[in-house]
Design a protein around this motif. Structure first.
Motif, short mmCIF file in Angstrom:
data_model
loop_
_atom_site.label_atom_id
_atom_site.label_comp_id
_atom_site.label_asym_id
_atom_site.label_seq_id
_atom_site.Cartn_x
_atom_site.Cartn_y
_atom_site.Cartn_z
N ARG A 156 -15.93 18.86 -1.55
CA ARG A 156 -15.72 20.25 -1.71
C ARG A 156 -14.67 20.26 -0.37
NH1 ARG A 156 -19.23 23.03 -4.54
NH2 ARG A 156 -20.75 22.99 -5.68
N ARG A 157 -15.01 19.72 1.13
CA ARG A 157 -14.00 20.26 1.64
C ARG A 157 -12.58 19.81 1.69
NH1 ARG A 157 -17.94 18.28 5.13
NH2 ARG A 157 -17.11 17.08 6.26
N LEU A 158 -12.24 18.99 1.26
CA LEU A 158 -11.42 18.19 0.63
C LEU A 158 -10.41 18.92 -0.67
CD1 LEU A 158 -9.07 15.34 0.49
CD2 LEU A 158 -10.94 14.18 -1.44
N SER A 159 -10.89 19.35 -1.73
CA SER A 159 -10.45 19.72 -2.62
C SER A 159 -10.46 21.73 -2.32
CB SER A 159 -11.40 19.75 -4.08
OG SER A 159 -12.45 20.20 -3.90
N ALA A 160 -11.21 22.28 -1.54
CA ALA A 160 -11.16 23.45 -1.14
C ALA A 160 -9.64 23.99 -1.09
CB ALA A 160 -11.82 24.37 -0.08
N GLY A 161 -9.17 24.92 -1.69
CA GLY A 161 -8.28 25.81 -1.55
C GLY A 161 -7.33 24.59 -2.27
N ARG A 162 -6.84 23.50 -2.96
CA ARG A 162 -6.25 22.71 -3.06
C ARG A 162 -5.23 23.08 -4.08
NH1 ARG A 162 -4.55 17.64 -0.57
NH2 ARG A 162 -6.47 17.73 0.71
N ALA A 163 -4.08 23.16 -4.23
CA ALA A 163 -3.01 23.64 -5.58
C ALA A 163 -2.77 22.64 -6.02
CB ALA A 163 -2.41 24.72 -5.20
N ARG A 164 -1.95 21.65 -5.38
CA ARG A 164 -1.45 20.32 -5.26
C ARG A 164 -1.94 19.46 -4.86
NH1 ARG A 164 4.55 20.78 -4.49
NH2 ARG A 164 5.19 23.00 -6.22
N TRP A 165 -1.57 17.97 -5.59
CA TRP A 165 -2.62 16.63 -4.84
C TRP A 165 -1.86 15.90 -5.44
CZ3 TRP A 165 -8.46 15.84 -3.80
CH2 TRP A 165 -9.08 17.30 -4.72
N THR A 166 -1.80 15.33 -3.24
CA THR A 166 -0.82 13.90 -3.66
C THR A 166 -1.73 12.65 -3.46
OG1 THR A 166 -1.62 13.18 -1.40
CG2 THR A 166 -0.04 14.89 -1.16
N PRO A 167 -0.62 11.67 -4.00
CA PRO A 167 -1.21 10.11 -4.48
C PRO A 167 -2.11 9.65 -3.55
CG PRO A 167 0.94 9.92 -4.65
CD PRO A 167 0.98 11.65 -3.85
N GLU A 168 -2.48 10.24 -1.90
CA GLU A 168 -3.48 9.50 -1.18
C GLU A 168 -4.30 10.63 -1.25
OE1 GLU A 168 -0.36 10.28 -0.65
OE2 GLU A 168 0.87 8.79 0.04
N ALA A 169 -4.05 12.13 -1.96
CA ALA A 169 -5.44 12.86 -1.66
C ALA A 169 -6.01 12.43 -3.14
CB ALA A 169 -5.13 14.31 -1.66
N LEU A 170 -6.02 12.61 -3.95
CA LEU A 170 -6.23 11.82 -5.26
C LEU A 170 -6.95 10.41 -4.77
CD1 LEU A 170 -3.58 12.75 -7.77
CD2 LEU A 170 -5.32 13.74 -7.32
N GLY A 171 -6.58 9.34 -3.89
CA GLY A 171 -7.01 7.96 -3.80
C GLY A 171 -8.12 8.49 -2.87
N GLU A 172 -9.01 9.52 -2.15
CA GLU A 172 -9.56 9.76 -1.63
C GLU A 172 -10.35 10.30 -2.39
OE1 GLU A 172 -11.74 10.24 2.00
OE2 GLU A 172 -10.40 8.92 1.32
N LEU A 173 -9.90 11.42 -3.20
CA LEU A 173 -10.92 11.70 -4.32
C LEU A 173 -11.70 10.50 -5.00
CD1 LEU A 173 -12.53 14.62 -4.92
CD2 LEU A 173 -9.97 14.85 -6.66
N ALA A 174 -10.87 10.27 -5.09
CA ALA A 174 -12.10 8.47 -6.09
C ALA A 174 -12.65 7.75 -6.06
CB ALA A 174 -10.83 7.69 -7.17
N ARG A 175 -12.58 7.77 -4.30
CA ARG A 175 -12.66 7.28 -3.35
C ARG A 175 -14.47 8.07 -3.25
NH1 ARG A 175 -14.67 6.54 1.58
NH2 ARG A 175 -13.79 8.60 2.04
#
Length: 62
Positions: free
Chosen positions: A22-41
């Motif tokens: 939830r902290r990682l995704s809060a208010g996020r409108a764009r996802w970088t490849p790094e953030a998507l990788g972290e979300l997957a992990r």
């Protein structure tokens, strides 16, 4: 900055990991490849925690 696993390597609860997601995704409108990788992990860790927490005492029921 991304959430990191605990320094002592302890297993986190599904609720703890859910808060990290939830902290990682809060208010996020764009996802970088790094953030998507972290979300997957984090999602993999969350699934493992849910499986661990919902397993019956004594292991596999089969």
């Amino acid at each position: 900055m991304f959430p990191t696993p605990s320094a002592d390597g302890a297993c986190r609860s599904a609720a703890d990991i859910n808060r990290m997601i939830r902290r990682l995704s809060a208010g996020r409108a764009r996802w970088t490849p790094e953030a998507l990788g972290e979300l997957a992990r984090l999602r993999e860790q969350w699934r493992a925690a849910v499986d661990r927490e919902s397993a019956p005492p004594g292991g596999d029921p089969r």
